[in-house]
Design a protein around this motif. Sequence first.
Motif, short mmCIF file in Angstrom:
data_model
loop_
_atom_site.label_atom_id
_atom_site.label_comp_id
_atom_site.label_asym_id
_atom_site.label_seq_id
_atom_site.Cartn_x
_atom_site.Cartn_y
_atom_site.Cartn_z
N ASP A 20 -6.85 4.47 11.14
CA ASP A 20 -6.82 2.98 12.02
C ASP A 20 -6.70 1.66 11.54
O ASP A 20 -7.46 0.81 12.22
CB ASP A 20 -7.59 2.58 13.48
N ASN A 21 -6.33 1.78 10.33
CA ASN A 21 -6.35 0.23 9.28
C ASN A 21 -5.61 1.05 7.58
O ASN A 21 -5.34 1.33 7.70
CB ASN A 21 -7.49 0.04 9.30
N PHE A 22 -6.60 0.42 6.55
CA PHE A 22 -6.37 0.67 5.70
C PHE A 22 -6.54 1.56 4.47
O PHE A 22 -7.97 1.63 4.77
CB PHE A 22 -5.84 -0.78 4.85
N GLY A 23 -5.93 1.51 3.79
CA GLY A 23 -7.05 2.95 2.96
C GLY A 23 -7.76 2.22 2.21
O GLY A 23 -8.98 2.44 1.36
N ILE A 24 -7.66 1.20 1.54
CA ILE A 24 -8.14 0.74 0.51
C ILE A 24 -8.11 -0.66 0.36
O ILE A 24 -6.81 -1.41 1.12
CB ILE A 24 -7.73 0.99 -1.36
N GLY A 25 -9.25 -1.60 0.37
CA GLY A 25 -9.21 -3.12 0.83
C GLY A 25 -10.10 -4.71 0.41
O GLY A 25 -11.38 -3.36 0.52
N THR A 26 -9.80 -5.67 1.02
CA THR A 26 -10.45 -7.06 0.38
C THR A 26 -10.60 -7.68 1.56
O THR A 26 -9.95 -6.74 2.77
CB THR A 26 -10.44 -7.57 -0.85
N ASN A 27 -11.70 -8.15 1.54
CA ASN A 27 -12.00 -8.93 3.39
C ASN A 27 -11.31 -10.81 2.70
O ASN A 27 -11.19 -11.12 2.00
CB ASN A 27 -13.31 -9.26 3.27
N VAL A 55 -3.59 7.23 2.23
CA VAL A 55 -2.37 7.08 3.36
C VAL A 55 -3.05 6.17 4.23
O VAL A 55 -4.47 6.63 4.83
CB VAL A 55 -2.30 8.38 3.97
N GLY A 56 -2.20 5.55 4.96
CA GLY A 56 -2.94 4.42 6.24
C GLY A 56 -2.17 4.46 7.16
O GLY A 56 -1.22 5.12 7.11
#
Length: 221
Positions: A120-127, A145-146
């Motif tokens: 329910d969102n992203f595989g890799i990310g920042t803020n 896979v998102g």
Amino acid sequence: MNQTITVENNKTVIFDLSNCTLTSDLDDKFILTASNGGTIIIKGNGTITGKKCIGQAINGGQIIVENGIFNALSDKGFCAYGENSKVTFNDGTINATDGGLMAFDGANLEVNDGKIFVSDNFGIGTNGTAGRGGNTIIMNGGKIVGNITTTGYESIGVYIPNDDTFIMNGGEIIANGGAGLVMRGGHVVINGGKITGTGDANTEGWVGDNKEKMDASGIIY
């Protein structure tokens, strides 16, 4: 498991799962913490399941994942916070709800192989919050896979909303019903790999913190 584990003060602990299964139902957000120069190395092809998150590297800590299966039932897989903090994902599988790997406050992430699935969102990310950027993410291989379940939103493979750096040298990024890579700031270099955003003419939704609906795409800049 009824306690969390913290490694600090420049010590190194090898956490060998030995094909065993570890389950935590604690309300503590992270099961494993590497802090103040401490290093946690996870290996052994076992399974860790957490009520919320699995592990964090903070204040110059390091987490190195060699293999295993990691189930974050209601939050993120692994996070890195602060300069000189790093999570290295060499192999294994992360099944998370809201972010497989995340970096905050000038931290580092490296993905060399393995699979990251997010429901329910992203595989890799920042803020995207001001002052929480300056992170560096390097993807040399692996598969991300998102997916999305929250109404009104699109899924994301990799999310870069701040003054961060994302370098993709290989691997595969997939967003089912959304955007493979969303860049809202920073610096992105794609030297290799494959990025896919699936959907049709009716696929649209909010992406990340921005409440402006967008169509499904491989890359949104």
